[in-house]
Design a protein around this motif. Sequence first.
Motif, PDB file in Angstrom:
ATOM      1  N   CYS A  19      39.639  30.779  48.462  1.00 58.27           N
ATOM      2  CA  CYS A  19      38.885  31.478  49.488  1.00 58.27           C
ATOM      3  C   CYS A  19      38.632  32.891  48.948  1.00 58.27           C
ATOM      4  O   CYS A  19      39.573  33.578  48.541  1.00 58.27           O
ATOM      5  N   LEU A  20      37.374  33.275  48.915  1.00 61.25           N
ATOM      6  CA  LEU A  20      37.067  34.566  48.298  1.00 61.25           C
ATOM      7  C   LEU A  20      36.766  35.616  49.370  1.00 61.25           C
ATOM      8  O   LEU A  20      35.892  35.410  50.225  1.00 61.25           O
ATOM      9  N   GLY A  21      37.492  36.715  49.321  1.00 61.20           N
ATOM     10  CA  GLY A  21      37.280  37.806  50.271  1.00 61.20           C
ATOM     11  C   GLY A  21      36.016  38.577  49.904  1.00 61.20           C
ATOM     12  O   GLY A  21      35.841  38.965  48.751  1.00 61.20           O
ATOM     13  N   LEU A  22      35.139  38.748  50.895  1.00 60.98           N
ATOM     14  CA  LEU A  22      33.913  39.525  50.642  1.00 60.98           C
ATOM     15  C   LEU A  22      34.102  40.903  51.260  1.00 60.98           C
ATOM     16  O   LEU A  22      33.702  41.144  52.403  1.00 60.98           O
ATOM     17  N   ASP A  23      34.784  41.749  50.530  1.00 58.96           N
ATOM     18  CA  ASP A  23      35.174  43.045  51.069  1.00 58.96           C
ATOM     19  C   ASP A  23      34.453  44.180  50.344  1.00 58.96           C
ATOM     20  O   ASP A  23      34.793  44.502  49.204  1.00 58.96           O
ATOM     21  N   PRO A  24      33.450  44.786  50.988  1.00 57.96           N
ATOM     22  CA  PRO A  24      32.707  45.853  50.320  1.00 57.96           C
ATOM     23  C   PRO A  24      33.500  47.166  50.313  1.00 57.96           C
ATOM     24  O   PRO A  24      33.147  48.116  51.008  1.00 57.96           O
ATOM     25  N   ASN A  25      34.559  47.141  49.552  1.00 55.64           N
ATOM     26  CA  ASN A  25      35.439  48.302  49.494  1.00 55.64           C
ATOM     27  C   ASN A  25      34.973  49.222  48.362  1.00 55.64           C
ATOM     28  O   ASN A  25      35.137  48.886  47.185  1.00 55.64           O
ATOM     29  N   PRO A  26      34.405  50.378  48.691  1.00 54.76           N
ATOM     30  CA  PRO A  26      33.854  51.250  47.639  1.00 54.76           C
ATOM     31  C   PRO A  26      34.909  51.611  46.594  1.00 54.76           C
ATOM     32  O   PRO A  26      34.582  51.878  45.443  1.00 54.76           O
ATOM     33  N   SER A 222      47.980  37.390  49.973  1.00 55.60           N
ATOM     34  CA  SER A 222      48.814  38.292  49.165  1.00 55.60           C
ATOM     35  C   SER A 222      49.670  37.572  48.141  1.00 55.60           C
ATOM     36  O   SER A 222      50.783  38.003  47.845  1.00 55.60           O
ATOM     37  N   ILE A 223      49.184  36.455  47.638  1.00 57.66           N
ATOM     38  CA  ILE A 223      50.058  35.690  46.743  1.00 57.66           C
ATOM     39  C   ILE A 223      50.111  36.270  45.336  1.00 57.66           C
ATOM     40  O   ILE A 223      50.954  35.888  44.543  1.00 57.66           O
ATOM     41  N   TRP A 224      49.178  37.162  45.026  1.00 55.45           N
ATOM     42  CA  TRP A 224      49.152  37.669  43.652  1.00 55.45           C
ATOM     43  C   TRP A 224      49.907  38.992  43.523  1.00 55.45           C
ATOM     44  O   TRP A 224      49.977  39.565  42.452  1.00 55.45           O
ATOM     45  N   GLN A 258      41.947  40.223  44.142  1.00 53.18           N
ATOM     46  CA  GLN A 258      40.881  41.207  44.302  1.00 53.18           C
ATOM     47  C   GLN A 258      40.326  41.716  42.972  1.00 53.18           C
ATOM     48  O   GLN A 258      39.223  42.256  42.932  1.00 53.18           O
ATOM     49  N   ASP A 259      41.044  41.457  41.848  1.00 53.84           N
ATOM     50  CA  ASP A 259      40.514  41.863  40.536  1.00 53.84           C
ATOM     51  C   ASP A 259      39.141  41.248  40.310  1.00 53.84           C
ATOM     52  O   ASP A 259      38.281  41.792  39.639  1.00 53.84           O
ATOM     53  N   ALA A 260      38.965  40.047  40.888  1.00 53.41           N
ATOM     54  CA  ALA A 260      37.699  39.337  40.666  1.00 53.41           C
ATOM     55  C   ALA A 260      36.537  40.133  41.211  1.00 53.41           C
ATOM     56  O   ALA A 260      35.419  40.051  40.705  1.00 53.41           O
ATOM     57  N   PRO A 266      32.455  38.142  38.130  1.00 58.16           N
ATOM     58  CA  PRO A 266      33.590  37.436  38.743  1.00 58.16           C
ATOM     59  C   PRO A 266      33.642  35.934  38.440  1.00 58.16           C
ATOM     60  O   PRO A 266      34.704  35.340  38.521  1.00 58.16           O
ATOM     61  N   ALA A 267      32.484  35.338  38.060  1.00 59.60           N
ATOM     62  CA  ALA A 267      32.444  33.872  37.967  1.00 59.60           C
ATOM     63  C   ALA A 267      33.504  33.327  37.013  1.00 59.60           C
ATOM     64  O   ALA A 267      34.205  32.362  37.321  1.00 59.60           O
ATOM     65  N   GLN A 268      33.628  33.987  35.848  1.00 61.25           N
ATOM     66  CA  GLN A 268      34.553  33.456  34.842  1.00 61.25           C
ATOM     67  C   GLN A 268      35.991  33.494  35.360  1.00 61.25           C
ATOM     68  O   GLN A 268      36.750  32.538  35.218  1.00 61.25           O
ATOM     69  N   LEU A 269      36.335  34.627  35.987  1.00 59.23           N
ATOM     70  CA  LEU A 269      37.710  34.762  36.486  1.00 59.23           C
ATOM     71  C   LEU A 269      37.990  33.745  37.603  1.00 59.23           C
ATOM     72  O   LEU A 269      39.034  33.108  37.632  1.00 59.23           O
ATOM     73  N   VAL A 270      37.033  33.574  38.505  1.00 59.83           N
ATOM     74  CA  VAL A 270      37.240  32.632  39.615  1.00 59.83           C
ATOM     75  C   VAL A 270      37.327  31.204  39.080  1.00 59.83           C
ATOM     76  O   VAL A 270      38.172  30.413  39.514  1.00 59.83           O
TER      77      VAL A 270
END
Length: 498
Positions: A19-26, A222-224, A258-260, A266-270
């Motif tokens: 599940c990918l978080g879509l968080d526009p965190n500047p 928060s598993i990572w 969130q590194d992704a 991000p595609a490669q990491l995901v």
Amino acid sequence: MSFASKLRAAIATNQSILCLGLDPNPEVMPDKYKTRYDSEMKSGAYPDHAVTYLWEWMNFIIQSTADLVCAYKPTLGFYTALGAGGLELLAKTLAVIPPEIPIILDAKHTDLNSSTVMAKTAFEQWGVDAITLSPYVGQDLAARFLMYPDKAIFVSCYSSNTTAQDFQEYPNREQPLYLNVVQNCQAWAGMDNLALEIGAANPEALAKVRSLAPERLILARSIWANSQGSGQRIENLSAILNAGLDANGDGLILPVNQDALAIGEPAQLVRSLRDEINQAIALTTHQRPTCDLWMPNVCLLDQAGHPHANLILQLFDIGCITFEETVQASGQVFPYYIDLRRIISNPQVFDAVIGTYAEILQALKFDRIAGIPYGSLPTASGLALRLNFPLIFPRKEVKAYGARRLIEGNYEAGETIVVVDDILISGKSAIEGAQKIESCGLKVRDIVVFIDHESGVCDRIQKSGYSPHAVLKISEINETLYQSGRITEKQFLALSHS
Ligand SMILES: O=P(O)(O)OC[C@H]1O[C@H](OP(=O)(O)OP(=O)(O)O)[C@H](O)[C@@H]1O
Ligand SMILES: O=C(O)c1cc(=O)[nH]c(=O)[nH]1
């Protein structure tokens, strides 16, 4: 399509539980957007323009990962924090998510007064498929969101945040508050509509939750947090999967770290995370025993409710009560159908149902048990085995070949038979079955059923010369389902007019 079906399809198609978080965190914006964002913000002239770069970033993430994840999870707080432009950004972001990927809005909504309007906005205006809720306002809050049968709620049961332990682990580690939450909230809705969200930096809490909710969908968070190198990550992952997967190796969604989001591509990491997780799942499920003990889903209601409240909810959850216009044996059309034949496919419910009949039968005097075909034959067989009594049954139709017997099984004339049926609607099936049995020289005194559909059917049984006994009345079932939020007021009224 419902959230549950969408999620199952997305997991299967993308072979992913991510599940990918879509968080526009500047603060974690990749450089290619951040430089332009910062200069726009510094100029102070058009802060809304700055939001454009956040949008480009979110859009890029979605386009790069839509075939790699099973759900997207925008965190509402990041959007509202951006002001009016943030809500526009949310709408634009949601609009580019492919319709086959479910959206879980991470709102952690907690205010009862605004919950009806929040549910309407989230589900109707924004069109998200699920929402996260805080549990402490209780079922009333959840009920506003559960009015949407195709949507789901994620009850936030446990946080990985260290200071949250002061509350969650209260009053002690043996019976902590968060496990109470897990146990109780499951009574609010069935599997497809209520999932759990667990901060699982430490897999121990996840394992405890899984043991109390063996079949629920769990979103682990928060598993990572504790994974430094790749070796440690694989070790943690394996512990999380062991703790969180259900008995079938399913029932878990995991976040993308969130590194992704912070990296430009991000595609490669995901993709590599997805593959790593799939390999770890294969390994974990391979190492599990092939013959597992079948565990029921726990769904507890307040002890002050009906003594069979949990069983009633489980019957509902396995589809024994449906609301659609159905022709009854009598030819009448009811706006619902009670299908107790489904019980046999769920060993735990089946066993519990037999137990409730057994309590009634133990107080009666009889020589043999007779089941009314077809629906009640498995139950009567279960009772015969449990109580160690011989079994017979009257045939629905006498065969034109073979022994052509009206009553199957052995019996002696003059014996007393207790008749077992699943439900009394008009009473016709049970009465006719009893009369067939009596026509063969046997006596019937008692008719025992699981559900008395009321409306005078027990009087009819008595007038025919038999004593009716029922585990449950339809009104008790109706009341329990309504109190637990399983059925709407309209459905409650439909069942009340039965
Ligand atoms: O009180 P009544 O109006 O007779 O309705 C109740 C009966 O209807 C159902 O059987 P059904 O006739 O559907 O047959 P089945 O058990 O073979 O499915 C049910 O199993 C009861 O036996
Ligand atoms: O035939 C019926 O009237 C009937 C049977 C049954 O099992 N359930 C129900 O709601 N109606």
